[in-house]
Design a protein around this motif. Structure first.
Motif, short mmCIF file in Angstrom:
data_model
loop_
_atom_site.label_atom_id
_atom_site.label_comp_id
_atom_site.label_asym_id
_atom_site.label_seq_id
_atom_site.Cartn_x
_atom_site.Cartn_y
_atom_site.Cartn_z
N MET A 146 0.84 -1.22 0.00
CA MET A 146 0.00 0.00 0.00
C MET A 146 0.86 1.25 0.00
O MET A 146 1.94 1.26 0.59
CB MET A 146 -0.85 0.06 1.28
CG MET A 146 -1.95 -0.95 1.34
SD MET A 146 -2.84 -0.79 2.90
CE MET A 146 -4.08 0.40 2.46
N ASP A 147 0.38 2.31 -0.64
CA ASP A 147 1.06 3.60 -0.55
C ASP A 147 0.69 4.27 0.77
O ASP A 147 -0.36 3.98 1.35
CB ASP A 147 0.62 4.51 -1.71
CG ASP A 147 1.24 4.08 -3.03
OD1 ASP A 147 2.04 3.12 -3.01
OD2 ASP A 147 0.92 4.70 -4.06
N ALA A 148 1.55 5.20 1.17
CA ALA A 148 1.34 5.83 2.48
C ALA A 148 0.33 6.97 2.42
O ALA A 148 -0.08 7.51 3.45
CB ALA A 148 2.67 6.36 3.00
N ASP A 149 -0.08 7.36 1.20
CA ASP A 149 -0.86 8.60 1.09
C ASP A 149 -2.37 8.39 1.07
O ASP A 149 -3.12 9.30 0.74
CB ASP A 149 -0.43 9.35 -0.18
CG ASP A 149 -0.55 8.47 -1.42
OD1 ASP A 149 -1.13 7.38 -1.32
OD2 ASP A 149 -0.06 8.88 -2.49
N LEU A 150 -2.80 7.17 1.38
CA LEU A 150 -4.23 6.79 1.40
C LEU A 150 -4.89 6.86 0.03
O LEU A 150 -6.11 6.91 -0.06
CB LEU A 150 -5.00 7.65 2.42
CG LEU A 150 -4.73 7.30 3.89
CD1 LEU A 150 -5.52 8.22 4.81
CD2 LEU A 150 -5.08 5.86 4.22
N GLN A 151 -4.07 6.86 -1.04
CA GLN A 151 -4.68 6.73 -2.38
C GLN A 151 -5.14 5.29 -2.60
O GLN A 151 -5.92 5.02 -3.50
CB GLN A 151 -3.66 7.12 -3.46
CG GLN A 151 -3.52 8.61 -3.62
CD GLN A 151 -2.82 8.97 -4.91
OE1 GLN A 151 -1.62 8.75 -5.03
NE2 GLN A 151 -3.55 9.50 -5.86
N ASP A 152 -4.60 4.38 -1.78
CA ASP A 152 -5.05 2.99 -1.81
C ASP A 152 -5.98 2.81 -0.61
O ASP A 152 -5.51 2.70 0.53
CB ASP A 152 -3.84 2.04 -1.67
CG ASP A 152 -2.82 2.28 -2.78
OD1 ASP A 152 -3.23 2.70 -3.87
OD2 ASP A 152 -1.63 2.03 -2.54
N ALA A 169 -3.43 -0.12 -13.45
CA ALA A 169 -3.17 -1.01 -12.30
C ALA A 169 -2.32 -0.28 -11.28
O ALA A 169 -1.35 0.40 -11.63
CB ALA A 169 -2.44 -2.26 -12.77
N ARG A 170 -2.69 -0.39 -10.02
CA ARG A 170 -1.89 0.20 -8.95
C ARG A 170 -0.99 -0.89 -8.37
O ARG A 170 -1.20 -2.07 -8.64
CB ARG A 170 -2.79 0.75 -7.84
CG ARG A 170 -3.87 1.66 -8.33
CD ARG A 170 -3.67 3.10 -8.01
NE ARG A 170 -2.99 3.40 -6.77
CZ ARG A 170 -2.26 4.50 -6.61
NH1 ARG A 170 -2.09 5.34 -7.61
NH2 ARG A 170 -1.68 4.76 -5.46
N ASP A 171 -0.02 -0.48 -7.60
CA ASP A 171 0.78 -1.50 -6.92
C ASP A 171 0.01 -2.09 -5.73
O ASP A 171 0.42 -3.09 -5.17
CB ASP A 171 2.11 -0.89 -6.42
CG ASP A 171 3.06 -0.64 -7.58
OD1 ASP A 171 2.94 -1.33 -8.60
OD2 ASP A 171 3.90 0.27 -7.47
N GLU A 194 -7.66 11.13 -4.31
CA GLU A 194 -6.53 12.08 -4.21
C GLU A 194 -5.69 11.76 -3.00
O GLU A 194 -6.18 11.25 -2.00
CB GLU A 194 -7.07 13.50 -4.12
CG GLU A 194 -7.42 14.04 -5.49
CD GLU A 194 -7.09 15.51 -5.62
OE1 GLU A 194 -5.89 15.85 -5.57
OE2 GLU A 194 -8.03 16.30 -5.76
N ARG A 195 -4.44 12.07 -3.07
CA ARG A 195 -3.50 11.92 -1.97
C ARG A 195 -4.01 12.71 -0.75
O ARG A 195 -4.49 13.83 -0.90
CB ARG A 195 -2.20 12.52 -2.52
CG ARG A 195 -1.04 12.45 -1.73
CD ARG A 195 0.10 13.07 -2.50
NE ARG A 195 1.13 12.06 -2.68
CZ ARG A 195 1.87 11.65 -1.67
NH1 ARG A 195 1.72 12.16 -0.48
NH2 ARG A 195 2.77 10.71 -1.86
N VAL A 196 -3.94 12.12 0.43
CA VAL A 196 -4.54 12.78 1.59
C VAL A 196 -3.79 14.07 1.96
O VAL A 196 -4.39 15.09 2.31
CB VAL A 196 -4.67 11.79 2.77
CG1 VAL A 196 -3.33 11.33 3.28
CG2 VAL A 196 -5.45 12.38 3.91
MG MG Z 1 0.19 8.52 -4.35
#
Ligand code: MG
Ligand code: UDP
Length: 330
Positions: free
Chosen positions: A92-98, A156-158, A200-202
């Motif tokens: 997961m990314d850290a920015d809550l986009q996931d 596709a996201r990671d 969007e990125r938080v």
């Molecule tokens: Mg991001």
């Protein structure tokens, strides 16, 4: 109880990390798994590391690895996979986009008994993304899919959750130039795609400049396939065609005029010489391709299951009689 490892690559995420930790902890708290967080601090220059130290001090589930400098997200993902110990592994990314809210659904799919080893996510829109960036991204996916045998899904996201056996398969690929999206696809295994709208990125800004993205795309194509070497064949054919064109022109000149101009003869020879040269480069490229594939050292095949690791199954006779009963009911 089974364990879920959540791998989070972080590069200057001091603003996002506390929110990420809070929101994700809340979701996993209701899931039927034990959780470990594996944060990878990718050489952040802000307070990311201090925040991770603080989290690890108060929460035993939090583990982290801090890099000596910024090595890039791919290195972060690899380190995360290496350090994760869970039966399920999620990136997961850290920015809550996931969205962490998708985690329970992902786990349910892996446990559904339908043989899924991976639940991957794909965003359906590129809303809020600059138009040029979206156009280049689309072009990139078209190109790489033409050049590789594996399918790399556009959008596709990671962000994905995998079983241990799929994680181990990815870790078994020893190459240095890693392009995870292709590796996830190359190892195979049954994957379920779930879709969601771009979020969007938080907080904070994207860490990908246009230059960094271009480098990522070029490295991705070069690492995934040696197909670019085939460009020599294209030039070989083009020069040969031009050479033949000039042969025709020379013949026409010889018929309609008393003599063929020297320039035409020179160009004819030049085009054939170039064509031969590019043919040589193409042959060289074919050998370089073989060296590339050998040095990359990927396995010849990936095992999914053997009789030792099979899930609990009914003996064949019982399965057959079940099937007959089903037929009768139908
Ligand atoms: Mg991001
Ligand atoms: N990231 C990283 N190293 C880098 C760049 C990014 O670990 O060199 C992390 C970043 O902290 C984030 C994730 O990779 O958790 C995705 O980055 P970002 O949100 O900037 O990318 P985008 O979502 O815009 O593609």
């Amino acid at each position: 109880m089974k364990t879920l490892s959540i791998i989070v690559p972080c590069f200057n995420e001091e603003e996002c990390l506390p929110v990420f930790y809070e929101k994700t902890s809340e979701v996993v708290g209701h899931m039927p798994v034990e959780t470990e967080f594996v944060f990878i601090d990718d050489g952040s220059t802000d307070n990311t590391l201090q925040i991770l130290r603080g989290l690890a001090a108060v929460d035993k589930r939090v583990r982290y690895v801090s890099f000596s400098r910024n090595f890039g997200k791919e290195a972060g993902l690899y380190a995360g996979l290496q350090h994760a110990t869970g039966d399920y592994v999620c990136v997961m990314d850290a920015d809550l986009q996931d969205p962490p809210s998708l985690l329970p659904e992902m786990l349910d799919i892996l446990n559904s008994g339908e043989d899924y080893d991976c639940v991957a996510s794909r965003r359906t829109t590129r809303k809020n993304e600059p138009k040029v960036r979206s156009a280049f991204a689309r072009l990139f996916y078209k190109l790489i899919n033409k050049m590789t045998d594996t399918e790399i899904v556009d959008g596709a996201r990671d962000f994905r959750m995998m079983t241990r056996r799929m994680t181990d398969a990815i870790l078994s690929l020893p190459e240095r130039e890693r392009f995870s999206k292709e590796l996830f696809s190359w190892v195979g295994f049954k994957t379920k795609w779930i879709e969601y709208e771009n979020v969007e990125r938080v907080k904070g800004k994207t860490k990908w400049s246009f230059k960094k993205l271009t480098k990522y795309a070029v490295n991705g194509i070069e690492g995934a396939t040696p197909a670019l070497l085939k460009i020599n064949l294209l030039f070989c054919v083009l020069f040969a065609l031009a050479g033949f064109g000039f042969v025709v022109a020379d013949i026409v000149m010889a018929v309609v005029r008393p003599a063929v101009p020297d320039l035409f003869i020179l160009l004819t020879l030049l085009f054939f010489c170039f064509s031969a040269l590019f043919f040589g480069l193409f042959v060289l490229g074919e050998y370089i391709k073989k060296i590339f594939l050998q040095v990359r050292g990927r396995a010849l095949y990936i095992e999914k299951e053997t009789e030792q690791t099979r899930p609990e199954t009914k003996p064949l006779a019982a399965a057959k009689s079940d099937a007959k009963d089903d037929d009768k009911c139908a």
